[in-house]
Design a protein around this motif. Structure first.
Motif, PDB file in Angstrom:
ATOM      1  N   SER A   1      47.658  50.108  23.867  1.00  0.00           N
ATOM      2  CA  SER A   1      47.914  51.465  23.387  1.00  0.00           C
ATOM      3  C   SER A   1      47.619  51.600  21.901  1.00  0.00           C
ATOM      4  N   ASP A   2      47.484  50.473  21.205  1.00  0.00           N
ATOM      5  CA  ASP A   2      47.071  50.456  19.798  1.00  0.00           C
ATOM      6  C   ASP A   2      45.779  51.283  19.639  1.00  0.00           C
ATOM      7  N   THR A   3      45.720  52.081  18.584  1.00  0.00           N
ATOM      8  CA  THR A   3      44.599  53.011  18.390  1.00  0.00           C
ATOM      9  C   THR A   3      43.252  52.318  18.421  1.00  0.00           C
ATOM     10  N   GLU A   4      43.111  51.194  17.719  1.00  0.00           N
ATOM     11  CA  GLU A   4      41.836  50.491  17.680  1.00  0.00           C
ATOM     12  C   GLU A   4      41.543  49.771  18.992  1.00  0.00           C
ATOM     13  N   LEU A   5      42.557  49.136  19.565  1.00  0.00           N
ATOM     14  CA  LEU A   5      42.342  48.403  20.814  1.00  0.00           C
ATOM     15  C   LEU A   5      41.951  49.329  21.956  1.00  0.00           C
ATOM     16  N   GLN A   6      42.396  50.577  21.901  1.00  0.00           N
ATOM     17  CA  GLN A   6      42.075  51.529  22.971  1.00  0.00           C
ATOM     18  C   GLN A   6      40.571  51.703  23.157  1.00  0.00           C
ATOM     19  N   LYS A   7      39.811  51.513  22.080  1.00  0.00           N
ATOM     20  CA  LYS A   7      38.357  51.678  22.157  1.00  0.00           C
ATOM     21  C   LYS A   7      37.732  50.669  23.115  1.00  0.00           C
ATOM     22  N   PHE A   8      38.414  49.553  23.322  1.00  0.00           N
ATOM     23  CA  PHE A   8      37.860  48.452  24.116  1.00  0.00           C
ATOM     24  C   PHE A   8      38.656  48.227  25.401  1.00  0.00           C
ATOM     25  N   LYS A   9      39.603  49.128  25.655  1.00  0.00           N
ATOM     26  CA  LYS A   9      40.563  48.947  26.736  1.00  0.00           C
ATOM     27  C   LYS A   9      39.902  48.834  28.102  1.00  0.00           C
ATOM     28  N   GLU A  10      39.026  49.768  28.439  1.00  0.00           N
ATOM     29  CA  GLU A  10      38.485  49.805  29.801  1.00  0.00           C
ATOM     30  C   GLU A  10      37.641  48.579  30.094  1.00  0.00           C
ATOM     31  N   GLU A  11      36.803  48.169  29.150  1.00  0.00           N
ATOM     32  CA  GLU A  11      35.950  47.001  29.373  1.00  0.00           C
ATOM     33  C   GLU A  11      36.781  45.731  29.499  1.00  0.00           C
ATOM     34  N   CYS A  12      37.776  45.567  28.634  1.00  0.00           N
ATOM     35  CA  CYS A  12      38.607  44.360  28.690  1.00  0.00           C
ATOM     36  C   CYS A  12      39.438  44.315  29.968  1.00  0.00           C
ATOM     37  N   LEU A  13      39.943  45.464  30.410  1.00  0.00           N
ATOM     38  CA  LEU A  13      40.727  45.491  31.649  1.00  0.00           C
ATOM     39  C   LEU A  13      39.845  45.191  32.852  1.00  0.00           C
ATOM     40  N   ARG A  14      38.695  45.793  32.909  1.00  0.00           N
ATOM     41  CA  ARG A  14      37.790  45.565  34.046  1.00  0.00           C
ATOM     42  C   ARG A  14      37.423  44.092  34.167  1.00  0.00           C
ATOM     43  N   LYS A  15      37.036  43.480  33.058  1.00  0.00           N
ATOM     44  CA  LYS A  15      36.645  42.074  33.096  1.00  0.00           C
ATOM     45  C   LYS A  15      37.839  41.166  33.395  1.00  0.00           C
ATOM     46  N   SER A  16      39.011  41.523  32.886  1.00  0.00           N
ATOM     47  CA  SER A  16      40.208  40.707  33.133  1.00  0.00           C
ATOM     48  C   SER A  16      40.588  40.724  34.607  1.00  0.00           C
ATOM     49  N   LEU A  17      40.559  41.899  35.227  1.00  0.00           N
ATOM     50  CA  LEU A  17      40.921  41.989  36.640  1.00  0.00           C
ATOM     51  C   LEU A  17      39.913  41.249  37.506  1.00  0.00           C
ATOM     52  N   MET A  18      38.641  41.259  37.122  1.00  0.00           N
ATOM     53  CA  MET A  18      37.634  40.466  37.842  1.00  0.00           C
ATOM     54  C   MET A  18      37.967  38.980  37.746  1.00  0.00           C
ATOM     55  N   ALA A  19      38.411  38.534  36.571  1.00  0.00           N
ATOM     56  CA  ALA A  19      38.760  37.120  36.388  1.00  0.00           C
ATOM     57  C   ALA A  19      39.953  36.739  37.249  1.00  0.00           C
ATOM     58  N   PHE A  20      40.934  37.624  37.346  1.00  0.00           N
ATOM     59  CA  PHE A  20      42.111  37.327  38.161  1.00  0.00           C
ATOM     60  C   PHE A  20      41.791  37.307  39.653  1.00  0.00           C
ATOM     61  N   ASN A  21      40.708  37.953  40.048  1.00  0.00           N
ATOM     62  CA  ASN A  21      40.383  38.063  41.470  1.00  0.00           C
ATOM     63  C   ASN A  21      39.480  36.952  41.989  1.00  0.00           C
ATOM     64  N   ILE A  22      39.174  35.944  41.162  1.00  0.00           N
ATOM     65  CA  ILE A  22      38.382  34.833  41.664  1.00  0.00           C
ATOM     66  C   ILE A  22      39.196  34.033  42.679  1.00  0.00           C
ATOM     67  N   LYS A  23      38.512  33.330  43.566  1.00  0.00           N
ATOM     68  CA  LYS A  23      39.214  32.549  44.580  1.00  0.00           C
ATOM     69  C   LYS A  23      39.799  31.286  43.960  1.00  0.00           C
ATOM     70  N   ASN A  24      41.079  31.115  44.131  1.00  0.00           N
ATOM     71  CA  ASN A  24      41.780  29.931  43.633  1.00  0.00           C
ATOM     72  C   ASN A  24      42.962  29.685  44.562  1.00  0.00           C
ATOM     73  N   GLY A  25      42.966  28.532  45.197  1.00  0.00           N
ATOM     74  CA  GLY A  25      43.999  28.238  46.183  1.00  0.00           C
ATOM     75  C   GLY A  25      45.396  28.134  45.629  1.00  0.00           C
ATOM     76  N   ASN A  26      45.535  28.022  44.307  1.00  0.00           N
ATOM     77  CA  ASN A  26      46.858  27.919  43.694  1.00  0.00           C
ATOM     78  C   ASN A  26      47.494  29.265  43.404  1.00  0.00           C
ATOM     79  N   VAL A  27      46.712  30.330  43.498  1.00  0.00           N
ATOM     80  CA  VAL A  27      47.225  31.651  43.099  1.00  0.00           C
ATOM     81  C   VAL A  27      48.482  32.055  43.880  1.00  0.00           C
ATOM     82  N   PRO A  28      48.566  31.865  45.210  1.00  0.00           N
ATOM     83  CA  PRO A  28      49.801  32.237  45.912  1.00  0.00           C
ATOM     84  C   PRO A  28      51.031  31.512  45.368  1.00  0.00           C
ATOM     85  N   LYS A  29      50.894  30.224  45.071  1.00  0.00           N
ATOM     86  CA  LYS A  29      52.021  29.455  44.513  1.00  0.00           C
ATOM     87  C   LYS A  29      52.402  29.987  43.141  1.00  0.00           C
TER      88      LYS A  29
END
Length: 321
Positions: A13-41
């Motif tokens: 929500s920081d004024t400067e960080l907001q400029k990069f919010k959508e790109e950083c969120l999109r890439k972060s969620l892609m990273a969290f969605n990679i297949k990793n068998g430990n994620v359920p644990k």
């Protein structure tokens, strides 16, 4: 990952960080969605920790502390041990001491009085691990401390610590590499600690760090070095102290020349320290393969690694852009 998205929204929500919010969120969620068998644990442990009443974040040197968590130490320990190995720390949660492999406070004490104050600054922590130092930066008064760390487990570790605290609005960890970030020249202090020697192209890494820095900001660079003259650097064959992907260990003068080549100014060497088994040590919190520094040194000559290279020595430099 709902906990991450909620935290991300408030942090960016920081004024400067907001400029990069959508790109950083999109890439972060892609990273969290990679297949990793430990994620359920990991997710199960995180959900159980999130169901407890939160505690108060602070410092109890050498620990980051969280007091008055409404849960037993046994319950906290059970869930945090689903997230082994814990490399960075240490932490104390109620009365439970999470003794990480590294005592990060020793490094922080070498830095804290030799850098520009972090109070009210926007700070970037590159290769942040589980965010131990990112949280320390926030506790030093940073208005925003953003850590970037591609290794998914460490992001779950940060989330576990974060979810146990009542208020940790000034620090955030996202599961990205520095190279994946858009150029964000908004950070007044940028930290790269324990990252440079893993880079195939050291000048590219330093150049990208510079692109993240606001005018008149400070870079704090910590990396492995070797003794030698200007232009000398060690390029290990195979592993170095049992670490993969160690590409280049420069002398301090070589390191200064790299920084100068990229355009950094006011380059200062503020510390050189040999890494000891007191700082990087075996503990029950590093899992079923508890080897640590003492196992990676030549048993007959601890000034050498098991591969025959000079034992780990680290330098810390500061400079401005």
């Amino acid at each position: 990952m709902k906990l991450f998205e909620d935290k991300f929204e408030s942090f960016f929500s920081d004024t400067e960080l907001q400029k990069f919010k959508e790109e950083c969120l999109r890439k972060s969620l892609m990273a969290f969605n990679i297949k990793n068998g430990n994620v359920p644990k990991w997710t199960d442990a995180l959900n159980k920790l999130n169901s407890t009443k939160k505690g108060e974040l602070g410092l109890n040197d050498p620990y980051i502390s969280i007091k008055n968590i409404d849960s037993s130490s046994e319950n906290i320990e059970t869930n945090l041990k689903q997230l082994l190995p814990w490399r960075k720390g240490p932490f104390i949660l109620n009365n439970l001491k999470l003794e990480s492999e590294w005592i990060g406070d020793l490094k922080w004490q070498r830095i804290k009085n030799k850098i520009k104050p972090l109070k009210n600054k926007r700070v970037l922590d590159v290769g942040a691990g589980n965010g131990y130092f990112t949280i320390r930066m926030a506790l030093e008064g940073a208005s925003k401390a953003l850590g970037v760390e591609p290794f998914l487990l460490f992001n779950y570790q940060f989330a576990a610590i974060d979810t146990l605290t009542k208020s940790n609005s000034n620090s955030m960890l996202i599961p990205l590499r520095l190279e994946e970030l858009p150029n964000m020249p908004i950070f007044e202090s940028v930290f790269s600690m324990g990252v440079l020697y893993h880079q195939r192209d050291h000048l590219e890494h330093l150049s990208k760090l510079k692109k993240m820095m606001a005018p008149n900001s400070e870079l704090i660079l910590e990396t492995l070095i070797v003794d030698g003259q200007k232009n000398y650097a060690l390029i290990p064959e195979g592993r170095y102290a049992n670490m993969r992907n160690v590409h280049c260990l420069p002398s301090t003068e070589t390191l200064k020349s790299w920084l100068s080549d990229v355009g950094f100014r006011s380059i200062k060497l503020i510390d050189v320290s040999v890494t000891t088994p007191q700082e990087q040590r075996k503990t029950p919190w590093i899992g079923d393969n508890p080897a640590s520094l003492e196992d990676f040194l030549d048993p007959s000559n601890p000034s050498l690694t098991i591969e025959g290279y000079p034992a780990p020595k680290r330098a810390i430099l500061t400079c401005s852009n």
